[in-house]
Design a protein around this motif. Structure first.
Motif, PDB file in Angstrom:
ATOM      1  N   PHE A 133       0.840  -1.206   0.000  1.00  0.00           N
ATOM      2  CA  PHE A 133       0.000   0.000   0.000  1.00  0.00           C
ATOM      3  C   PHE A 133       0.870   1.250   0.000  1.00  0.00           C
ATOM      4  O   PHE A 133       0.635   2.187  -0.761  1.00  0.00           O
ATOM      5  N   LEU A 134       1.895   1.275   0.854  1.00  0.00           N
ATOM      6  CA  LEU A 134       2.763   2.449   0.937  1.00  0.00           C
ATOM      7  C   LEU A 134       3.549   2.648  -0.356  1.00  0.00           C
ATOM      8  O   LEU A 134       3.721   3.776  -0.828  1.00  0.00           O
ATOM      9  N   ALA A 135       4.018   1.550  -0.946  1.00  0.00           N
ATOM     10  CA  ALA A 135       4.750   1.658  -2.213  1.00  0.00           C
ATOM     11  C   ALA A 135       3.837   2.153  -3.322  1.00  0.00           C
ATOM     12  O   ALA A 135       4.239   2.975  -4.156  1.00  0.00           O
ATOM     13  N   ALA A 136       2.592   1.676  -3.319  1.00  0.00           N
ATOM     14  CA  ALA A 136       1.664   2.054  -4.376  1.00  0.00           C
ATOM     15  C   ALA A 136       1.132   3.463  -4.185  1.00  0.00           C
ATOM     16  O   ALA A 136       1.064   4.256  -5.130  1.00  0.00           O
ATOM     17  N   ARG A 137       0.758   3.789  -2.949  1.00  0.00           N
ATOM     18  CA  ARG A 137       0.110   5.077  -2.687  1.00  0.00           C
ATOM     19  C   ARG A 137       1.116   6.200  -2.487  1.00  0.00           C
ATOM     20  O   ARG A 137       0.885   7.327  -2.908  1.00  0.00           O
ATOM     21  N   GLY A 138       2.231   5.893  -1.819  1.00  0.00           N
ATOM     22  CA  GLY A 138       3.203   6.930  -1.506  1.00  0.00           C
ATOM     23  C   GLY A 138       4.518   6.813  -2.228  1.00  0.00           C
ATOM     24  O   GLY A 138       5.400   7.652  -2.049  1.00  0.00           O
ATOM     25  N   HIS A 139       4.708   5.739  -3.028  1.00  0.00           N
ATOM     26  CA  HIS A 139       5.967   5.497  -3.741  1.00  0.00           C
ATOM     27  C   HIS A 139       7.154   5.536  -2.769  1.00  0.00           C
ATOM     28  O   HIS A 139       8.213   6.091  -3.075  1.00  0.00           O
ATOM     29  N   ALA A 140       6.959   4.952  -1.599  1.00  0.00           N
ATOM     30  CA  ALA A 140       7.985   4.997  -0.556  1.00  0.00           C
ATOM     31  C   ALA A 140       8.356   3.597  -0.102  1.00  0.00           C
ATOM     32  O   ALA A 140       7.576   2.651  -0.243  1.00  0.00           O
ATOM     33  N   GLN A 141       9.550   3.470   0.443  1.00  0.00           N
ATOM     34  CA  GLN A 141      10.019   2.215   1.003  1.00  0.00           C
ATOM     35  C   GLN A 141      10.401   2.427   2.457  1.00  0.00           C
ATOM     36  O   GLN A 141      10.626   3.564   2.893  1.00  0.00           O
ATOM     37  N   VAL A 142      10.480   1.330   3.201  1.00  0.00           N
ATOM     38  CA  VAL A 142      10.649   1.415   4.649  1.00  0.00           C
ATOM     39  C   VAL A 142      11.958   0.755   5.071  1.00  0.00           C
ATOM     40  O   VAL A 142      12.312  -0.317   4.585  1.00  0.00           O
ATOM     41  N   PHE A 143      12.652   1.397   6.014  1.00  0.00           N
ATOM     42  CA  PHE A 143      13.852   0.848   6.629  1.00  0.00           C
ATOM     43  C   PHE A 143      13.609   0.716   8.124  1.00  0.00           C
ATOM     44  O   PHE A 143      12.833   1.466   8.705  1.00  0.00           O
ATOM     45  N   THR A 144      14.292  -0.235   8.738  1.00  0.00           N
ATOM     46  CA  THR A 144      14.250  -0.338  10.192  1.00  0.00           C
ATOM     47  C   THR A 144      15.536   0.227  10.773  1.00  0.00           C
ATOM     48  O   THR A 144      16.629  -0.052  10.293  1.00  0.00           O
ATOM     49  N   ALA A 145      15.380   1.043  11.809  1.00  0.00           N
ATOM     50  CA  ALA A 145      16.546   1.561  12.522  1.00  0.00           C
ATOM     51  C   ALA A 145      17.037   0.475  13.469  1.00  0.00           C
ATOM     52  O   ALA A 145      16.253  -0.054  14.265  1.00  0.00           O
ATOM     53  N   PRO A 146      18.306   0.100  13.400  1.00  0.00           N
ATOM     54  CA  PRO A 146      18.811  -0.945  14.293  1.00  0.00           C
ATOM     55  C   PRO A 146      18.780  -0.509  15.742  1.00  0.00           C
ATOM     56  O   PRO A 146      18.779   0.691  16.056  1.00  0.00           O
ATOM     57  N   ARG A 147      18.727  -1.491  16.633  1.00  0.00           N
ATOM     58  CA  ARG A 147      18.715  -1.187  18.063  1.00  0.00           C
ATOM     59  C   ARG A 147      20.020  -0.537  18.511  1.00  0.00           C
ATOM     60  O   ARG A 147      20.057   0.215  19.477  1.00  0.00           O
ATOM     61  N   THR A 148      21.112  -0.863  17.792  1.00  0.00           N
ATOM     62  CA  THR A 148      22.405  -0.263  18.107  1.00  0.00           C
ATOM     63  C   THR A 148      22.791   0.682  16.980  1.00  0.00           C
ATOM     64  O   THR A 148      22.397   0.493  15.830  1.00  0.00           O
ATOM     65  N   SER A 149      23.542   1.706  17.298  1.00  0.00           N
ATOM     66  CA  SER A 149      23.940   2.691  16.293  1.00  0.00           C
ATOM     67  C   SER A 149      25.125   2.194  15.485  1.00  0.00           C
ATOM     68  O   SER A 149      25.673   1.127  15.722  1.00  0.00           O
ATOM     69  N   LYS A 150      25.522   2.994  14.504  1.00  0.00           N
ATOM     70  CA  LYS A 150      26.683   2.736  13.657  1.00  0.00           C
ATOM     71  C   LYS A 150      26.525   1.509  12.764  1.00  0.00           C
ATOM     72  O   LYS A 150      27.501   0.845  12.420  1.00  0.00           O
TER      73      LYS A 150
END
Length: 228
Positions: free
Chosen positions: A104-121
């Protein structure tokens, strides 16, 4: 004097029912992720602190589409933002499955999703896109993109009219014969040639398939409606 280029923008998405501590801390994780990879967080969309399984259908008659996620999709559609970051698990456990939310998000908003890792870097190249790695440039003409284009036309109609009862002769402003496409989808369902996950997505969007919205054969290949 040379001007400094504007940073790329990214949206954030958080489910408040999954945050046990301070919301600001979770939002700071998203901001840190965006900054680390050259983005600026343009805003964070919050899903209300309600069990997703009890969310009522949205006011736009899209069954079980979480209201915060719907606002996110609209914001992506109305802007140039094409990346979204969330925390692990924040798209899981919804009445509409994660895969369908991402479609739905790809079709309606042309967007993709990333997850932020629990740890940085974490290295950018190690990030996993929740949509299975959809690359809008590399796969612009592939079958999956054509399917999401049809889903975009369908959801646009639903958001504008509040229902999915589309006349057989309906043609969108950009030339999609949406009514004929849905007829082709129903014919493919009856023939058992439309993939089960696509049947489920159409059912989630409120499309009456004429066969009690039941699933087709598991693993069945998608039929001509994808490329119509």
């Amino acid at each position: 004097m040379m001007s400094t280029p504007s940073p790329r923008l990214m949206y954030g998405y958080l489910r408040l029912d999954l945050i046990t501590g301070c919301v600001d801390e979770s939002q700071a994780q998203l901001e840190a992720f965006a900054a680390e990879h050259g983005y600026q967080l343009a805003g964070v969309f919050h899903e209300p602190a309600t069990n997703p399984s009890t969310l009522p259908p949205s006011s736009t008659s899209l069954p079980f589409l979480p209201p915060g996620f719907l606002e996110l999709a609209r914001a992506c559609r109305d802007s140039d933002v094409r990346e979204v970051v969330t925390l692990p698990g924040h798209l899981a456990g919804m009445p509409m499955p994660q895969k369908h939310l991402l479609t739905f998000l790809a079709a309606r908003g042309h967007a993709q999703v990333f997850t932020a890792p629990r740890t940085s870097k974490a290295r950018y190249g190690d990030l996993i896109t929740l949509d299975g790695g959809l690359d809008f440039d590399r796969k612009f003409h592939d079958e999956h993109y054509r399917w999401t284009e049809w889903v975009a036309a369908l959801t646009a109609y639903i958001l504008d009219h509040g229902h999915a009862d589309i006349p057989a002769t309906h043609i969108t402003a950009d030339g999609h014969h949406l009514g004929r496409w849905l007829i082709a989808c129903r014919n493919s369902v009856r023939a058992g040639t439309l993939a089960a996950d696509r049947i489920a997505l159409l059912a989630d969007l409120g499309v009456h398939l004429g066969v009690s919205n039941t699933f087709g054969r598991p693993g069945a290949a998608a039929s001509k409606p994808d490329a119509a």
